[in-house]
Design a protein around this motif. Structure first.
Motif, PDB file in Angstrom:
ATOM      1  N   HIS A  28       0.847  -1.203   0.000  1.00 32.49           N
ATOM      2  CA  HIS A  28       0.000   0.000   0.000  1.00 32.49           C
ATOM      3  C   HIS A  28       0.877   1.247   0.000  1.00 32.49           C
ATOM      4  O   HIS A  28       0.847   2.063   0.915  1.00 32.49           O
ATOM      5  CB  HIS A  28      -0.943  -0.019   1.190  1.00 32.49           C
ATOM      6  N   ALA A  29       1.650   1.376  -1.069  1.00 32.62           N
ATOM      7  CA  ALA A  29       2.658   2.429  -1.155  1.00 32.62           C
ATOM      8  C   ALA A  29       2.297   3.450  -2.224  1.00 32.62           C
ATOM      9  O   ALA A  29       1.699   3.132  -3.253  1.00 32.62           O
ATOM     10  CB  ALA A  29       4.027   1.825  -1.457  1.00 32.62           C
ATOM     11  N   LYS A  30       2.714   4.694  -1.956  1.00 34.26           N
ATOM     12  CA  LYS A  30       2.574   5.794  -2.906  1.00 34.26           C
ATOM     13  C   LYS A  30       3.927   6.487  -3.024  1.00 34.26           C
ATOM     14  O   LYS A  30       4.536   6.858  -2.022  1.00 34.26           O
ATOM     15  CB  LYS A  30       1.521   6.787  -2.439  1.00 34.26           C
ATOM     16  N   LEU A  31       4.370   6.659  -4.266  1.00 31.18           N
ATOM     17  CA  LEU A  31       5.667   7.255  -4.527  1.00 31.18           C
ATOM     18  C   LEU A  31       5.486   8.589  -5.245  1.00 31.18           C
ATOM     19  O   LEU A  31       4.758   8.678  -6.241  1.00 31.18           O
ATOM     20  CB  LEU A  31       6.509   6.307  -5.395  1.00 31.18           C
ATOM     21  N   HIS A  32       6.151   9.630  -4.713  1.00 36.61           N
ATOM     22  CA  HIS A  32       6.048  10.977  -5.282  1.00 36.61           C
ATOM     23  C   HIS A  32       7.423  11.484  -5.674  1.00 36.61           C
ATOM     24  O   HIS A  32       8.447  11.042  -5.133  1.00 36.61           O
ATOM     25  CB  HIS A  32       5.438  11.949  -4.269  1.00 36.61           C
TER      26      HIS A  32
END
Length: 301
Positions: free
Chosen positions: A124-128
């Motif tokens: 459940h990862a978000k990369l910015h």
């Protein structure tokens, strides 16, 4: 009287010399035959996120490198790290910028005398990237990589990407047959390589996802971001295989069953493990006897 006085020390000399030779025999043999084998240690490493990005700023002519590693561990010994966010300072108008947010982000590496292994878990990862604070470069459900290298066995590398994957706001389907490219006008493009695995006779490497990013957000003082992002990588190198035991130098014919008649050994011409001690004792006795005779003759004269 004089002869007796000289014989006693001669006998004692023979006894002491014999005992010394017999005592020195095992020590000398042990020193000559001992050896310590040393082999290469195994190695293992794991990292949840590694970035290699160049960030161009609007009001400057220089590029700002963005090098971030989250939960990077290396072992010849056991190591483990768990962190859920990685932040960068200096590109978000002076405020901390969050590169990765995840519910699960862990890396493990362990090495023993016979095995080296590493693993990473990300869920459940978000990369910015800088300049896109609201739009994620990638969002994913779960990724995992494993590398196992055991001495004397073929190394194994595994990686999996589970659940939905969204790139620059678009849901995509990843395939192992080749890279996946996502282009968004006015934002940029991302190329994704899925589940890269490499093995040799002693090494293994598994990467769940590798992204090549090129975006031009024109926001937050950021003109362009280019580079690579690595998610969930595990590597290992197996310890050196233990050397096989050297064959015994004693011929099979010299091995006798227990309880064999004592006379059987009288006709033997070969030696056994007691031969060095017996030979040393015999030499000592001859030397001591010769000395005793010489001393006795001098006493008589």
């Amino acid at each position: 009287m004089n002869g007796k006085n000289f014989r006693m020390p001669a006998r004692r000399l023979a006894t002491v010399a014999t005992a010394t030779a017999l005592a020195a025999g095992p020590a000398a043999l042990a020193g000559a035959g001992s050896a310590h084998a040393t082999g290469d240690e195994g190695r293992a490493s794991a990292v949840v996120l590694r970035t290699g990005l160049d960030v161009s700023l609007l009001n400057k002519t220089v590029n700002v490198p963005l090098a971030v590693s989250l939960n990077e561990v290396q072992a010849p010994q056991s190591a483990e790290k768990t962190a859920l966010t990685a932040e960068l300072n200096g590109v978000n108008n002076g405020q901390a910028f969050s590169v990765l947010n995840a519910e699960v982000a862990s890396a493990k590496a362990n090495v023993t005398g016979t095995k080296a292994e590493a693993s990473t878990d990300l869920a459940h990862a978000k990369l910015h990237v800088p300049g896109l604070p609201l739009l994620s470069v990638i969002e994913l459900g779960a990724v995992k990589s494993e590398a196992s290298c055991e001495a004397g066995k073929t190394p194994v590398a595994k990686s999996n990407v589970l659940g939905d994957v969204t790139v620059l706001g678009k849901k995509v389907t990843l395939t192992a047959g080749g890279p996946t490219e996502v282009k968004v006008p006015g934002v940029g493009e991302v190329r994704l390589d899925l589940s890269k695995r490499e093995t040799t006779s002693r090494t293994a490497a598994a990467t769940a996802l590798e992204l090549t990013v090129s975006v031009n957000p024109l926001k937050l003082n950021v003109a362009e971001v280019e580079g690579t992002l690595t998610l969930a990588k595990a590597t290992c190198e197996s310890p050196a295989a233990p050397a096989s035991a050297a064959p015994s130098e004693t011929p099979a014919g010299d091995v006798k069953p227990q309880g064999a008649p004592a006379e059987a050994g009288l006709a033997e011409t070969g030696g056994n493990s007691l031969t060095p001690y017996l030979a040393g004792g015999a030499i000592a006795l001859l030397l001591a006897g010769g000395g005793a005779v010489a001393v006795a003759r001098r006493g008589r004269s």
